[in-house]
Design an enzyme around this catalytic site. Structure first.
Site, short mmCIF file in Angstrom:
data_model
loop_
_atom_site.label_atom_id
_atom_site.label_comp_id
_atom_site.label_asym_id
_atom_site.label_seq_id
_atom_site.Cartn_x
_atom_site.Cartn_y
_atom_site.Cartn_z
N LYS A 80 -6.73 38.83 -13.24
CA LYS A 80 -6.26 37.59 -13.84
C LYS A 80 -5.52 36.92 -12.61
O LYS A 80 -4.83 37.79 -11.63
CB LYS A 80 -5.50 37.68 -15.11
CG LYS A 80 -5.35 36.39 -15.77
CD LYS A 80 -6.75 36.19 -16.86
CE LYS A 80 -6.38 34.86 -17.55
NZ LYS A 80 -7.33 34.78 -18.30
N VAL A 181 -10.63 22.81 -35.44
CA VAL A 181 -11.77 22.38 -35.21
C VAL A 181 -12.22 21.59 -33.93
O VAL A 181 -12.39 20.57 -33.90
CB VAL A 181 -12.41 21.69 -36.46
CG1 VAL A 181 -13.05 22.45 -37.44
CG2 VAL A 181 -11.89 20.68 -37.02
N VAL A 184 -14.45 25.03 -29.79
CA VAL A 184 -15.31 26.32 -30.45
C VAL A 184 -15.37 26.03 -31.95
O VAL A 184 -16.36 26.08 -32.65
CB VAL A 184 -14.35 27.60 -30.16
CG1 VAL A 184 -15.18 28.58 -30.82
CG2 VAL A 184 -14.36 27.67 -28.80
P1 NAD Z 1 -9.41 23.43 -28.52
O1 NAD Z 1 -7.85 23.10 -27.95
O2 NAD Z 1 -10.56 22.88 -28.34
O3 NAD Z 1 -9.40 23.43 -30.09
C1 NAD Z 1 -8.21 24.02 -30.81
C2 NAD Z 1 -8.12 23.11 -31.97
O4 NAD Z 1 -7.02 23.67 -32.94
C3 NAD Z 1 -7.64 22.08 -31.49
O5 NAD Z 1 -8.28 20.79 -32.34
C4 NAD Z 1 -6.00 21.43 -32.12
O6 NAD Z 1 -5.35 20.46 -32.54
C5 NAD Z 1 -6.17 22.72 -32.98
N1 NAD Z 1 -4.81 23.27 -33.80
C6 NAD Z 1 -3.63 23.42 -33.02
N2 NAD Z 1 -2.67 23.79 -33.65
C7 NAD Z 1 -3.19 23.94 -34.83
C8 NAD Z 1 -2.66 24.30 -36.07
N3 NAD Z 1 -1.36 24.90 -36.22
N4 NAD Z 1 -3.29 24.50 -37.29
C9 NAD Z 1 -4.44 23.92 -37.19
N5 NAD Z 1 -5.11 23.66 -36.12
C10 NAD Z 1 -4.34 23.62 -34.90
O7 NAD Z 1 -9.49 24.88 -28.22
P2 NAD Z 1 -10.93 25.97 -28.08
O8 NAD Z 1 -11.69 25.77 -26.76
O9 NAD Z 1 -11.75 25.38 -29.33
O10 NAD Z 1 -10.46 27.23 -28.57
C11 NAD Z 1 -10.09 27.59 -29.77
C12 NAD Z 1 -9.59 29.33 -29.77
O11 NAD Z 1 -10.67 29.81 -29.18
C13 NAD Z 1 -8.19 29.26 -28.76
O12 NAD Z 1 -7.30 30.38 -29.45
C14 NAD Z 1 -8.73 30.01 -27.33
O13 NAD Z 1 -8.08 30.65 -26.85
C15 NAD Z 1 -9.99 30.79 -27.95
N6 NAD Z 1 -11.01 30.86 -27.00
C16 NAD Z 1 -11.91 29.88 -26.75
C17 NAD Z 1 -12.78 30.05 -25.74
C18 NAD Z 1 -13.79 29.00 -25.32
O14 NAD Z 1 -14.83 29.15 -24.91
N7 NAD Z 1 -13.31 27.55 -25.32
C19 NAD Z 1 -13.22 31.43 -25.42
C20 NAD Z 1 -12.39 32.41 -26.06
C21 NAD Z 1 -11.39 32.14 -26.89
#
Ligand code: NAD
Length: 370
Positions: A80, A181, A184
């Site tokens: 990293k 939502v 992912v």
């Molecule tokens: P994103 O920012 O697109 O979506 C996260 C959503 O969670 C947002 O809509 C946000 O408004 C909502 N949120 C934030 N705080 C909240 C709360 N207290 N209660 C309810 N909703 C809340 O992020 P993402 O890319 O969809 O990733 C989601 C999770 O998956 C993260 O933890 C990320 O680290 C993990 N992740 C993502 C990927 C990827 O490919 N994008 C890969 C591995 C892990």
């Protein structure tokens, strides 16, 4: 802080401090373990309060990547990088090109990618200085948005969890509470709804909730109410540390399977879930779809291969659940054990052929399957 003691304790192979006064670069690259292959892990830019905080962050994250890549069955190690600075005001061409040079000097021991507050435009500058980079724009043979793959991998993990918990993988027969939502979470809801499942959703962003309700016919619930839902499976897709001493006692869920990183607030929370007979799909194993997808860029991106590889998450989770049962430990510990066992076994196979892992020779220039 005793620098070398800290690096010893976390068992890192190499920690590189990168500095360029003219470009304003202050970065740390941490290579945790390259037994399985070159260390791959994203670059994060953050306004850290102190250099110590940056170092601790990069050491923790790179170690996590070793475990994630190992459980995912990838021939990659864990690494990293962090740049210390304000991503809103301190980004520049020189900064990222200087970082790219630092990556290049490592000659393939570390492969960089996007992470928090880094976008494809920043990656373009890095790419000008080094081939040891993935997650670039599709015009350079990149793999694009990883979220649908992360969601698809999570869906495979849900199936493996259902099979373990209920003896069948009929996704549509069960109900789900999806927290977040976003990129992912929305894709995951799509897959669950396609199978006819009942899906409750929540998000602090009302527009995101409205979209899931309107387009996918999910049922909206309050941000705090999600923990109390009468659903079979909890799918955290937003924040970390949501499996904690306050939330777990409220659960009526039979299993937890979602994409969010660092879901367990503490290791004890894993024990708490086990005691309550709630099956937990370890976060770094179930959310590896994005990493798998991006790793394919190294050999020339192929979407079909990415989909096929993402399906292996099903089998990875089944193995983790078996180890947990075999050794009577939490699924989180079982995932760690599986990662360590693979590194140890494959490490022994590799040693007679030269003792050191081969470095990656650079991304494939002529592959663009889009
Ligand atoms: P994103 O920012 O697109 O979506 C996260 C959503 O969670 C947002 O809509 C946000 O408004 C909502 N949120 C934030 N705080 C909240 C709360 N207290 N209660 C309810 N909703 C809340 O992020 P993402 O890319 O969809 O990733 C989601 C999770 O998956 C993260 O933890 C990320 O680290 C993990 N992740 C993502 C990927 C990827 O490919 N994008 C890969 C591995 C892990």
């Amino acid at each position: 802080m005793n620098l070398f003691e800290t690096i010893d304790e976390t068992e890192h192979e190499q920690v590189v401090f990168c500095h360029n006064k003219d470009a304003g670069l202050k970065a740390i690259i941490a290579i945790h373990n390259t037994t399985l292959g070159p260390a791959l892990g994203g670059l994060r830019m953050w306004n850290y309060e102190s250099e110590e905080e940056a170092l601790n962050d990069v050491l923790r994250l790179s170690r996590g990547m070793t475990y994630k890549a190992s459980v995912a069955g990838l021939n990659l190690g864990g690494g990293k990088a962090v740049i210390i600075g304000d991503p809103k005001t301190e980004k520049s061409e020189a900064l990222f090109r200087a970082f790219g040079r630092a990556v290049d000097w490592l000659n393939g021991r570390y492969i960089t990618a996007e992470d928090v507050s880094i976008d494809v435009n920043d990656m373009e500058y890095i790419l000008q200085e080094t081939d040891f980079v993935v997650g670039v724009h599709q015009t350079h043979g990149g793999s694009g948005d990883p979220s649908p793959f992360t969601a698809y991998g999570t869906y495979q993990g849900i199936k493996a969890s259902l099979e373990t918990k209920f003896g069948n993988e009929d996704v549509g027969k069960y109900s789900y509470a999806v927290q977040g939502v976003g990129h992912v979470g929305f894709e995951l809801c799509k897959l669950l709804r396609k199978d006819g499942a009942k899906v409750f959703v929540t998000d602090i962003n009302e527009e995101a909730v409205a979209r899931a309700v309107d387009e996918l016919e999910c049922e909206a619930v309050g941000v705090e109410d999600i923990y109390d839902m009468d659903a079979d499976c909890f799918c955290p897709s937003a924040l970390g540390s949501i499996l904690n001493e306050e939330t777990i006692p409220r659960f009526k869920f039979k299993m937890v399977a979602g994409s969010a990183n660092n879901q367990l607030a503490t290791e004890q929370c894993g024990e708490l879930l086990k005691k309550r007979d709630i099956l937990y799909a370890p976060d770094y194993a179930i959310n590896a779809g994005g990493l798998m997808n991006v790793s394919i860029e190294l050999e020339g991106y192929d979407r079909k291969r990415a989909v096929r590889m993402t399906r292996t998450i099903y089998y990875n989770l089944k193995r983790i659940f078996k180890i947990a049962e075999r050794d009577d430990i939490t699924t989180g510990k079982a995932a760690d054990r599986m990662a360590e066992e693979r590194i140890e076994t494959i490490g022994k196979i590799k040693l007679p052929y030269g003792g050191r892992p081969r470095a990656f020779k650079g991304r494939s220039k002529n592959n663009n399957n889009h």
